[in-house]
Design an enzyme around this catalytic site. Structure first.
Site, PDB file in Angstrom:
ATOM      1  N   CYS A  44     -17.940  -6.100  45.221  1.00  0.00           N
ATOM      2  CA  CYS A  44     -17.125  -5.001  44.696  1.00  0.00           C
ATOM      3  C   CYS A  44     -17.963  -3.972  43.931  1.00  0.00           C
ATOM      4  CB  CYS A  44     -16.033  -5.593  43.819  1.00  0.00           C
ATOM      5  SG  CYS A  44     -15.148  -4.398  42.848  1.00  0.00           S
ATOM      6  N   ALA A 322     -10.399  -6.854  45.602  1.00  0.00           N
ATOM      7  CA  ALA A 322     -11.010  -7.199  44.326  1.00  0.00           C
ATOM      8  C   ALA A 322      -9.963  -7.573  43.276  1.00  0.00           C
ATOM      9  CB  ALA A 322     -11.850  -6.029  43.841  1.00  0.00           C
ATOM     10  N   HIS A 446       7.148  16.368  33.934  1.00  0.00           N
ATOM     11  CA  HIS A 446       7.080  17.454  34.902  1.00  0.00           C
ATOM     12  C   HIS A 446       6.007  18.453  34.456  1.00  0.00           C
ATOM     13  CE1 HIS A 446       8.326  20.449  37.815  1.00  0.00           C
ATOM     14  NE2 HIS A 446       8.259  21.352  36.848  1.00  0.00           N
TER      15      HIS A 446
END
Ligand SMILES: Cc1cc2nc3c(=O)[nH]c(=O)nc-3n(C[C@H](O)[C@H](O)[C@H](O)COP(=O)(O)OP(=O)(O)OC[C@H]3O[C@@H](n4cnc5c(N)ncnc54)[C@H](O)[C@@H]3O)c2cc1C
Length: 467
Positions: A44, A322, A446
């Site tokens: 990884c 992972a 938003h």
């Protein structure tokens, strides 16, 4: 055996499963050694998730710069220093690996450098490397040796003509053209990266679509996006008779249906057709562990058929991810030291970091149909998201599948910029068994891409505002 070599836990492998297991045991105050033949971090950190994401970021920035005029900016001539792109990816991996060494020290994990072999239950021998010859005794042994890329029989990765992801992460230059065998996450990510830097990319996949484990709508939309980027996609074909020649590689593509044959060629071939478990030299002939297609078989406690020998991560089979590896390892360690009953993995996000990104969790629509479930689907296109349009990433959508009986989420599928970040909300919602109404009732800021998650969920019951 001197006390120095007696541990509560010996972990073999220092990747996301192994290092997490060792650190967790350290947190629990246990005496723990992590046997790793390379530096810590595993595939990884060193040759997988992290260096590829560094490369993909360079590709994304390059793509953005090429389209800078959309934002009212002019870059002039953009030049690529490919060696530096690759070097940065290595530097990021170096940095992250050092971070694991630091965490080992902090949690009193001893890093034993060398290759580990379970001699008999309770005893690990270091068979090569710095600590060669050492014997470590432990009531608990956790095998977390991961996987390596599968190669096509008869081919050998040479770093020039034939590559796996390992060689592709060390490319000196961008090949003029490449055939990528396998359209899973690794193949698709390299396709995006190499295409962005000017390589002519052909993806070859035996199954009918790219990212075959994803929802069909997502695969189809990504295929359209990739084709628009200029990536050639050949699905439903089997690669045969691969010839490695001085100038490049040639291969025959045989249609799975009908058997039609054609020959294609490229400067290089990237083989991304799956993984095999790293178990070579891991077990002495005296230790016989049950395996399924080479992967270790474990029970609900992550224990193999031999008491005191556990397994976690890629070496116990799919999904080869992972975050799943880390989860399994921590569960296994908690269980072996009496910190709650371990859970096996049944819900996990899957992510692909090309652009547009792909992320999903739970069931695909096809799986819901096959299980005979009653469900409703809500979809929200990013083209209707103010934030997505403002940042010039209007491509893709959020698709959510809701169980008609319970109102809970059965599956969620996202294609678009930051899909891999957005999926976390669905993960938490599913873990907490939240209903569509609860997600809908949660105020999302938003303008954010996260609003698309709420809007898609509302759309399952016709309550989205912006579509
Ligand atoms: C190119 C690429 C990109 C990827 N991208 C992602 C991604 O974006 N997201 C994701 O979730 N997953 C990704 N993966 C998969 C991910 O890397 C693996 O799922 C993960 O590393 C598995 O962790 P692990 O600890 O089980 O095994 P590994 O990380 O493979 O670690 C195993 C370690 O064991 C060591 N070892 C093996 N045998 C011995 C022995 N006998 N003695 C001592 N040491 C030994 C190895 O040296 C290795 O360091 C990617 C993989 C690749 C190849």
């Amino acid at each position: 055996m001197s006390e120095d070599n007696v541990y509560d836990l010996v972990v073999i492998g220092g990747g996301p499963a192994g290092y997490a297991a060792a650190i967790r045991a350290g947190q629990l105050g246990k005496k723990v050694a992590c046997v790793e033949m390379e530096r810590p971090g595993g595939t990884c950190l060193n040759w997988g998730c992290i260096p590829t994401k560094a490369l993909l970021k360079s590709a994304e920035i390059y793509e953005t710069m090429k389209h800078a005029e959309v934002f009212g900016l002019k870059c002039g001539e953009i030049t690529v220093d490919f060696a530096k792109v690759m070097q940065r990816s290595r530097t990021v991996a170096d940095q992250m690996s050092k971070g694991i060494s630091f965490l080992f020290k902090k949690n009193k994990v001893e890093h034993v450098i060398g290759k580990g072999c379970v001699n008999v239950p309770g005893l690990v021998e270091i068979t090569s490397g710095e600590a060669k010859g050492r014997l470590l005794q432990a009531k608990n042994i956790l095998l977390a040796t991961g996987c390596r890329a599968k190669m096509i029989p008869g081919l050998k990765a040479d770093g020039v003509r034939v590559l796996t992801s390992f060689e592709a992460l060390q490319l000196k230059k961008v090949p003029a053209s490449i055939v990528i065998l396998g359209a899973g996450a690794i193949g698709v990510e390299f396709a995006y990266f190499l295409k962005a830097f000017g390589c002519y990319v052909t993806i070859v996949e035996m199954l009918p679509r790219i990212l075959p484990v994803e929802d069909e709508e997502v695969s189809a939309a990504l295929e359209r996006a990739f084709k628009k980027q200029g990536i050639e996609i050949r699905t439903g074909v089997k690669a045969e008779n691969i010839r490695v020649e001085a100038e490049g590689v040639k291969l025959d593509l045989i249609a799975v249906e009908g058997g039609a044959k054609e020959t294609i060629s490229a400067e290089a071939l990237l083989v991304a057709v799956g993984v095999s478990a790293n178990t070579d030299g891991l077990l002495s002939p005296k230790v016989k562990l049950n395996q399924d297609r080479g992967f270790l078989t474990v029970d609900g406690q992550y224990q193999t058929n031999v008491k005191g020998i556990y397994g976690a991560g890629d070496v116990i089979g799919p999904p080869w991810l992972a975050h799943v590896a880390t989860y399994e390892a921590v569960q296994a360690v908690n269980g072996m030291f009496g910190h709650g009953a371990p859970k096996r993995v049944n819900l996990f996000p899957g992510c692909t970091y090309c652009q547009p990104q792909v992320a999903s969790i739970g069931l695909t629509e096809r799986a819901c149909k096959e299980k005979g479930l009653k469900y409703t689907v809500g979809k929200f296109p990013f083209s209707a998201s103010g934030k997505a349009v403002a940042v010039n990433h209007p491509e893709g959508f959020v698709k959510v599948i809701i169980d008609s009986a319970t109102g809970e989420i059965l599956g969620a599928h996202i294609l678009g910029s930051d899909a891999t970040e957005l999926i976390a909300e669905f993960g938490l919602a599913m873990e907490l068994e939240a209903t569509w109404e609860e997600i809908h009732a949660t105020i999302h800021a938003h303008p954010t891409l996260g609003e698309a998650v709420a809007e898609a969920t509302a759309a399952t019951h016709g309550e989205a505002i912006h579509i």
